[in-house]
Design a protein around this motif. Structure first.
Motif, PDB file in Angstrom:
ATOM      1  N   UNK A  19       0.689  -1.289  -0.067  1.00  0.00           N
ATOM      2  CA  UNK A  19      -0.008   0.025   0.247  1.00  0.00           C
ATOM      3  C   UNK A  19       0.952   1.250  -0.141  1.00  0.00           C
ATOM      4  N   UNK A  20       1.883   1.223   0.642  1.00  0.00           N
ATOM      5  CA  UNK A  20       2.841   2.432   1.139  1.00  0.00           C
ATOM      6  C   UNK A  20       4.151   2.478   0.126  1.00  0.00           C
ATOM      7  N   UNK A  21       4.238   1.466  -0.651  1.00  0.00           N
ATOM      8  CA  UNK A  21       5.262   1.314  -1.412  1.00  0.00           C
ATOM      9  C   UNK A  21       6.696   1.563  -0.523  1.00  0.00           C
ATOM     10  N   UNK A  57      -4.320   1.018   9.101  1.00  0.00           N
ATOM     11  CA  UNK A  57      -3.129   1.724   8.074  1.00  0.00           C
ATOM     12  C   UNK A  57      -3.501   1.059   6.715  1.00  0.00           C
ATOM     13  N   UNK A  58      -4.309   0.222   6.521  1.00  0.00           N
ATOM     14  CA  UNK A  58      -4.757  -0.585   5.294  1.00  0.00           C
ATOM     15  C   UNK A  58      -6.057   0.224   4.719  1.00  0.00           C
ATOM     16  N   UNK A  59      -6.587   0.965   5.616  1.00  0.00           N
ATOM     17  CA  UNK A  59      -7.824   1.790   5.308  1.00  0.00           C
ATOM     18  C   UNK A  59      -7.609   2.697   4.042  1.00  0.00           C
ATOM     19  N   UNK A  60      -8.560   3.370   3.627  1.00  0.00           N
ATOM     20  CA  UNK A  60      -8.357   4.414   2.624  1.00  0.00           C
ATOM     21  C   UNK A  60      -7.873   5.925   3.120  1.00  0.00           C
ATOM     22  N   UNK A  61      -8.408   6.027   4.432  1.00  0.00           N
ATOM     23  CA  UNK A  61      -7.926   7.380   4.971  1.00  0.00           C
ATOM     24  C   UNK A  61      -7.612   7.128   6.476  1.00  0.00           C
ATOM     25  N   UNK A  62      -6.522   6.735   6.592  1.00  0.00           N
ATOM     26  CA  UNK A  62      -6.246   6.277   8.154  1.00  0.00           C
ATOM     27  C   UNK A  62      -6.194   7.672   8.961  1.00  0.00           C
ATOM     28  N   UNK A  67      -2.809  14.906   7.966  1.00  0.00           N
ATOM     29  CA  UNK A  67      -2.545  15.296   6.541  1.00  0.00           C
ATOM     30  C   UNK A  67      -2.178  16.904   6.621  1.00  0.00           C
ATOM     31  N   UNK A  68      -1.177  17.406   5.943  1.00  0.00           N
ATOM     32  CA  UNK A  68      -0.624  18.696   5.711  1.00  0.00           C
ATOM     33  C   UNK A  68       0.288  19.018   6.915  1.00  0.00           C
ATOM     34  N   UNK A  69      -0.026  18.429   8.034  1.00  0.00           N
ATOM     35  CA  UNK A  69       0.715  19.005   9.268  1.00  0.00           C
ATOM     36  C   UNK A  69       1.859  17.913   9.583  1.00  0.00           C
TER      37      UNK A  69
END
Length: 265
Positions: A19-21, A57-62, A67-69
């Protein structure tokens, strides 16, 4: 969320890496695949004890990813109850390069170890190190977790992940109740959580024991930013603060300044 359910298809670590490469370190793979994260999630107290589940962690938006911070190369693994996180930092080669303590209050961060095992050991024994009364950054909330008992199962797992002879010597020091500089020296000798331990030593060198907590709190109520500056460098104390201290301790200003060892820092 059990580790066995994931192995029917693919291990948790494989799914997270896809998922996170990224490429997880050995201790991180064990953390997820052997269900060690569930041990951390059952512990109590303010220290990092709220594990992010593999499913999250595998969900679409953990939700754990701010985000951003939060920097985009951070992957949160363990949190506390104040919004701060221990995060995996992914390096330029897409591998897990280090573990970061990230503060949500202002987005400050500091390396806590090359591996999750190092960071967990440091977190669990930090109260034994010099400078433990102050945090590495200004926390969004008050810090009062220094005497929280460590989780024996979690720290045993982390110690077993460390290379020898570091694991044996640190375990012996814990059983012998070693504290202070001698304990910090062990970490530095074996290159365990180096940046975090050095930061503790800097904090200890700059700690002025002539500044009582009640007085510092009083100053902070009137001017928190000035108080933070003065705690960092006592030569930035205001004239009224110096007068108050010299009268309280019956000493001169040079004695107050001398409490901070800038050469050691």
């Amino acid at each position: 969320q059990s580790n066995s359910s994931s192995r029917g298809s693919r291990a948790w670590s494989d799914q997270i890496q896809t998922k996170y490469r990224c490429v997880l370190s050995t201790d991180l793979a064990r953390w997820f695949d052997d269900g060690i994260w569930q041990t951390a999630d059952r512990s109590t107290g303010h220290r990092f004890s709220q594990a992010v589940s593999p499913n999250e962690l595998l969900s679409d938006a953990p939700p754990a990813i701010w985000q951003a911070l939060m920097p985009c190369d951070f992957l949160p693994i363990l949190g506390n109850d104040r919004g701060d996180w221990l995060c995996v930092r992914v390096g330029n080669d897409n591998s897990a390069s280090e573990i970061i303590h990230w503060y949500h209050g202002g987005g400050d961060w500091i390396p806590w170890g090359r591996t999750l095992a190092e960071a967990i050991v440091f977190d669990n024994v930090r109260a034994r190190l010099p400078g433990h009364r102050r945090d590495h950054a200004v926390s969004a909330e008050s810090e009062n977790d220094r005497e929280t008992p460590s989780d024996p199962n979690l720290i045993d797992w982390a110690l077993n992940c460390l290379p020898e002879p570091a694991a044996t010597e640190l375990e012996s020091a814990l059983k012998s109740n070693v504290h202070g500089t001698a304990f910090a020296d062990l970490f530095l000798l074996h290159q365990i959580s180096v940046a975090a331990v050095l930061c503790q030593l800097v904090i200890s060198a700059l700690e002025n024991r002539l500044l009582p907590a009640d007085l510092v709190a009083q100053w902070a109520n009137s001017d928190a930013q000035q108080t933070q500056r003065a705690l960092f460098d006592n030569r930035l104390l205001t004239e009224s603060q110096l007068i108050e201290l010299t009268q309280r301790h019956q000493i001169d200003t040079d004695a107050i300044y001398a409490q901070q060892d800038w050469d050691a820092a």
